[in-house]
Scaffold this motif. Sequence first.
Motif: not given
Length: 259
Positions: A28-31, A78-86, A165-169, A209-220
């Motif tokens: 994650f340090t790469i980010a 918003a994007v990398g967090g989905i992968l890392v947190f998941g 963004v962190t909390f919702i992701t 995207g507003d109706y797909f949960p995992w797209a919302i962080p990136a939009i916000f």
Amino acid sequence: MSYFFPALQAEWLKVRKSKVIRITAVVFTIAPLMAGFFMIVLINPEFANSSGLLRAKTQFAGEADWASYLRLHAQIIAVGGILVFGFVTSWIFGREYADRTAKDLLALPYSRGVIVIAKFIVSFITNILLSAYVVTLGIIIGWIIGLPQWSSAIFVHGLSILLVVTFITISLSTPVAFIASYGGGYLAPLGFVILTVVLSQIVAVTGFGDYFPWAIPAIFSGLTEGDGVLSFNSLFIIIITSLLGIFSTLFWWIFADQH
């Protein structure tokens, strides 16, 4: 309640002793390093003159200032967090099946729900610490680079977006726990995480995207086209998705046959 704190302590000990989490932090340090590199290119355009492709790739980062830099970190989470947190969530829940220790947990003299709640809390804390590490490192890199237009108002605004963004992701990683429990390992939840990232990009492009949960962080975060405002409908969808992940995982651990 007397069993909850020992369970929480045991789960935290697993994370603290794990090399997987340490490796995840290193990856994650790469980010923030890449974010800092993009800012360097924007500050010194002659650095990328030899490569038009490199210059083009850094344009999405915006201007070389603190506002754009903090927004870039929000987009990364918003994007990398989905992968890392998941991944972290899938490891915390899936390792019990991969290491064949699930039967030992189920034999303990307290409710299975206590185990699940303890795992969710440890997962949340671990992901928060990873995010704090990345953001702190990013801020240090920004100071080293000497980014212009610093002000307390810009920093507070950028940090508030980062926190949201962190909390919702992180909250969107709860369904991964159910997939890990139902699939009995790592592969199914990791496949699910990759699928959500791919679908979020496709759905965002189509304008839904507003109706797909995992797209919302990136939009916000401003990564995709949109007003960058977390609407009530989007917040409701995120809450429902998170609660479904929690309660489905609880249901599986409490009522499903465990072999």
